[in-house]
Design an enzyme around this catalytic site. Structure first.
Site, PDB file in Angstrom:
ATOM      1  N   HIS A 179      -0.481  -3.550   0.400  1.00  0.00           N
ATOM      2  CA  HIS A 179      -0.078  -3.529   1.800  1.00  0.00           C
ATOM      3  C   HIS A 179      -0.821  -2.459   2.594  1.00  0.00           C
ATOM      4  O   HIS A 179      -0.737  -2.421   3.814  1.00  0.00           O
ATOM      5  CB  HIS A 179       1.436  -3.315   1.883  1.00  0.00           C
ATOM      6  CG  HIS A 179       2.035  -3.755   3.175  1.00  0.00           C
ATOM      7  ND1 HIS A 179       1.945  -5.041   3.647  1.00  0.00           N
ATOM      8  CD2 HIS A 179       2.730  -3.068   4.118  1.00  0.00           C
ATOM      9  CE1 HIS A 179       2.568  -5.134   4.809  1.00  0.00           C
ATOM     10  NE2 HIS A 179       3.047  -3.945   5.119  1.00  0.00           N
TER      11      HIS A 179
ATOM     12  N   ASP B 267      -0.397  -7.429  -2.480  1.00  0.00           N
ATOM     13  CA  ASP B 267       0.582  -7.043  -1.461  1.00  0.00           C
ATOM     14  C   ASP B 267       1.946  -7.595  -1.865  1.00  0.00           C
ATOM     15  O   ASP B 267       2.225  -8.780  -1.693  1.00  0.00           O
ATOM     16  CB  ASP B 267       0.175  -7.576  -0.086  1.00  0.00           C
ATOM     17  CG  ASP B 267       1.035  -6.995   1.034  1.00  0.00           C
ATOM     18  OD1 ASP B 267       2.093  -6.425   0.725  1.00  0.00           O
ATOM     19  OD2 ASP B 267       0.645  -7.122   2.203  1.00  0.00           O
TER      20      ASP B 267
ATOM     21  N   SER C  95       1.319  -5.811   9.353  1.00  0.00           N
ATOM     22  CA  SER C  95       2.680  -5.978   8.846  1.00  0.00           C
ATOM     23  C   SER C  95       3.559  -6.557   9.952  1.00  0.00           C
ATOM     24  O   SER C  95       3.301  -7.672  10.413  1.00  0.00           O
ATOM     25  CB  SER C  95       3.211  -4.636   8.329  1.00  0.00           C
ATOM     26  OG  SER C  95       4.364  -4.821   7.553  1.00  0.00           O
TER      27      SER C  95
ATOM     28  N   TYR D 233       2.797  -2.268  17.353  1.00  0.00           N
ATOM     29  CA  TYR D 233       3.655  -2.501  16.174  1.00  0.00           C
ATOM     30  C   TYR D 233       5.004  -3.059  16.610  1.00  0.00           C
ATOM     31  O   TYR D 233       5.321  -4.198  16.348  1.00  0.00           O
ATOM     32  CB  TYR D 233       3.820  -1.210  15.375  1.00  0.00           C
ATOM     33  CG  TYR D 233       4.535  -1.434  14.072  1.00  0.00           C
ATOM     34  CD1 TYR D 233       3.864  -2.011  13.001  1.00  0.00           C
ATOM     35  CD2 TYR D 233       5.867  -1.104  13.911  1.00  0.00           C
ATOM     36  CE1 TYR D 233       4.517  -2.253  11.794  1.00  0.00           C
ATOM     37  CE2 TYR D 233       6.530  -1.334  12.720  1.00  0.00           C
ATOM     38  CZ  TYR D 233       5.855  -1.907  11.660  1.00  0.00           C
ATOM     39  OH  TYR D 233       6.499  -2.149  10.480  1.00  0.00           O
TER      40      TYR D 233
END
Length: 709
Positions: free
Chosen positions: A680, A645, A562, A482
């Site tokens: 999302h 989203d 993301s 991430y």
């Protein structure tokens, strides 16, 4: 009760391996033709083409037709994977076991969530005391037939008379609030709409919440969110009667979050201009002479949040002058910084959060992303370090001040969450619920190793696999990361990841800079102009795993969602030779225009903005959309996004997919999977989670040369 608040934007999951020279290789893919337009943007003397700008209009008939055409190609490819149905069946089997949340007490009742196994949404139960018979209290599965309406939050007034719950539709960030009599479950007539990035802060039989003005229908899922407002709603009245408490008319791109202390004495405003940095104000609701909010902590350089109060003093969790965070006490009668008192000092390990429950303070630390919890009295005197059954992640210890029994869960990459009951006075823990799973956790191993990144920084990697793996350099491997927004990746169990390990894959999570694993300094080392460090860490992890004979470049899949989708997009464009499969999910892929949609402006403190020349110059260097080179052999790529989203709008994925299909040399497939009635990731029904996981694992396994065991 108050807690740490940040508008953080993340979602992630993981994937893995499959087969190269077979059925698919005999069927060259024909992608839908994507029209180009002559859109040129001018940035500080540079002309940047944006030929797929038209795909940003998610309401146009042309975009809708493009989505249908792309999904048709993707669906046909995935349907031809010979063991896709077997993957789906095994994922369903692994997930089909009862799962419980931590219980919590309100009045005479204990409440908890449970999923029998394959229910689309978790069901809320209540029981009288710890030994009572559970009854269904709220079943979100009744909200919609397909499970796409989700319960996104639920809480009770201080006296327990009323319950306020929020519902999200199709994964959107927009929420609707409903109120019911807590005892009888009788629904009250009022409904609150257009709520986003809000909590419920009670004061008597009413509460503070944050909302935006109603957008136009066309702009609901993509328009920029401006002028966040705090309101007070009195239960039993229509939303139109709600009292406007705060709006910053001079700063349209500022968010406001309201919270009250457990005793409902103080209302605290947390103002933010992005995902990092906050400014705190407070109002003593028991002091009639205080007519306006008073500044508590000036911003927006640090990340303070109020935990609760002890009399006149507010306990504040902060990284001000403490990159690893600390807990301080601020006297509301004298809030000058010189008068602040340290309650829990900064330590070598990162203090990831503090909460006050059972009349005690529970401090959750991270040591190499592994949980350690210390119990203090309210004055900061250490009482004990709490013992846990192994190395993993602990969450819980929430409750009210008079609670004598609290609950927490313990989990790791190879062990599902077990719920423990904790005696505050004695420090004794007992298993409250242990899941019965359809695999043997003792067959798997998880460990942490460290490597040195490009600039010499020591970076952790968690490596999990089924025992018996040989370090021969030929194992399929899923690399997940991430690396942003101060979000820490700590050990967490997933039946989806376990499936990959079961099939002989190695699942690896990298603790990248930009996250919060080692405090604010670690976060800042991976943001703004230092964002390249994040990509270097991820690339360095792949090189380390190859050097250590875990795998090779033709056996590595990478995945992230993301901000992690940005990570995958950047790394596959910078080092396409290092990865065989790439899965960028709901990714931020156009770094020049992300700030123009919904809440994207709040990420400028993390990324920078193309509107600033210095920041444009580093954004353009790694923006995935702008660094594709025609004729390059890119990894087999499955891009995933969703039509609802409104966090990272699907235009990012649409434009990247169109450009990648043109740039790729044609050796490996480039597909986009566009989910309908999904967002999302939050609140996604179990049925859709399984479908998506089966598609991702099938694609990954097929292209890594794996077969189904």
């Amino acid at each position: 009760m108050l807690g740490k608040y940040h508008i953080k934007y993340f979602l992630g999951i993981t994937m893995a391996s499959m087969m190269t020279g077979n059925l698919m290789a005999q069927k060259p893919l024909v992608y839908p033709s994507t029209a180009k337009v002559d859109t040129i943007d001018h940035y500080f003397g540079k002309d940047i083409a944006d030929p797929y700008r038209w795909l940003e209009d998610d309401n146009s008939e042309a975009t809708k037709a493009w989505v249908i055409a792309q999904n048709k190609v993707t669906d046909a490819y995935l349907a031809d994977i010979p063991y896709r149905d077997k993957i789906k069946a095994r994922l369903s089997e692994l997930l089909n076991f009862p799962r419980y949340s931590n219980p919590w007490r309100k009045g005479k009742y204990y409440y908890f969530f449970k999923n029998n196994g394959l229910q689309n949404q978790n069901v809320m139960y209540r029981q009288v005391g710890l030994d009572g018979t559970p009854e269904v209290y709220f079943d979100p599965n009744t909200l919609s037939a397909d499970g796409t309406m989700a319960l996104s939050g639920i809480s009770f007034t201080k006296d327990g008379k009323y319950c306020v719950y929020s519902v999200a539709k199709s994964g959107s960030d927009w929420q609707e609030y409903f109120i019911m009599d807590a005892e009888t479950k009788q629904l009250l007539p009022e409904k609150l709409e257009w709520i986003k990035f809000s909590g419920v802060a009670y004061k008597g039989h009413g509460f503070y919440y944050s909302r935006y003005d109603a957008p136009s229908e066309a702009q609901a899922l993509s328009g920029k969110n401006e002028f966040h407002k705090l309101y007070y709603h009195k239960i039993g009245t229509p939303q139109s009667d709600d009292q406007l408490v705060f709006v910053d008319k001079d700063h349209p791109l500022r968010n406001v979050y309201g919270a009250t202390t457990e005793d409902e004495r103080f209302l605290v405003l947390n103002l933010s201009e992005g995902t990092s940095g906050a400014e705190l104000y407070y109002k003593d609701l028991q002091n009639p002479s205080q007519s306006s909010f008073q500044l508590l902590v000036p911003g927006f350089k640090y990340d303070p949040s109020v935990v609760d109060n002890v009399g006149d003093h507010l306990l504040v969790y902060t990284n001000e002058d403490a990159p690893n965070y600390k807990l301080i006490s601020i006297d509301t009668k004298n809030s000058a910084k010189a008068a602040w008192k340290t309650v829990i000092p900064e330590a070598k390990e990162t203090l990831s959060g503090v909460q006050m429950s059972g009349g005690k303070l529970f401090a959750n630390y991270m040591k190499d992303a592994i949980s350690e919890v210390l119990q203090y009295d309210i004055n900061g005197k250490l009482e004990r370090k709490i013992d846990f059954p192994g190395v993993g992640t602990v969450s819980g210890f929430g409750g009210e001040k008079e609670d004598k029994t609290l609950f927490y869960t313990f989990t790791s990459y190879i062990a599902p969450a077990t719920v423990y009951k904790y005696n505050v006075a004695s420090g004794k823990s007992d298993i409250y619920h242990q899941p019965e799973v359809k695999f043997n956790p003792n067959d798997y191993e998880s460990k942490i190793e460290f490597f040195h990144s490009k600039d010499g920084t020591r970076v952790p990697v968690f490596i999990s696999y089924k025992k018996g793996i040989k370090k021969d350099g030929n194992n399929p491997l899923m690399l997940y990361g991430y690396g942003g927004f101060n979000i820490s990746l700590t050990p967490a169990f997933s039946t989806s990841n376990l499936f990959f390990m079961e099939q002989g894959g190695i699942y690896v999570v990298v603790g990248l800079r930009g996250g919060g694993e080692y405090g604010e300094a670690w976060h800042q080392a991976g943001m703004l102009g230092k964002k390249q460090n994040v990509f270097d860490d991820f690339i360095g992890a792949a090189e380390y795993l190859i050097k250590e004979k875990y795998t090779n470049a033709n056996k590595i899949a990478i995945r992230g969602g993301s901000n992690g989708g940005l990570l995958v997009g950047a790394c596959m464009t910078q080092r396409p030779d290092l990865f065989k499969v790439a899965i960028p999910q709901v990714g931020v892929l156009d770094m020049l225009r992300y700030q123009k949609f919904t809440i994207g402006w709040a990420w400028k403190v993390e990324y920078g903005s193309s509107e600033n020349e210095e920041q444009f110059n580093y954004l353009i260097k790694y923006s995935p959309l702008h660094n594709l080179k025609k004729g390059t052999k890119y990894p087999a790529t499955l891009i995933t996004t969703a039509d609802h989203d409104d966090r990272v709008v699907p235009a990012h994925s649409f434009k990247f997919a169109a450009a990648l299909q043109v740039a790729n040399d044609g050796t490996n497939p480039v597909l986009i999977r566009i989910e309908s009635k999904a967002g999302h990731g939050a609140g996604k029904p179990v049925s859709k989670v399984i479908e998506e996981s089966a598609d991702i694992w099938g694609f990954t396994m097929y292209n890594l040369g794996m077969t189904m065991k």
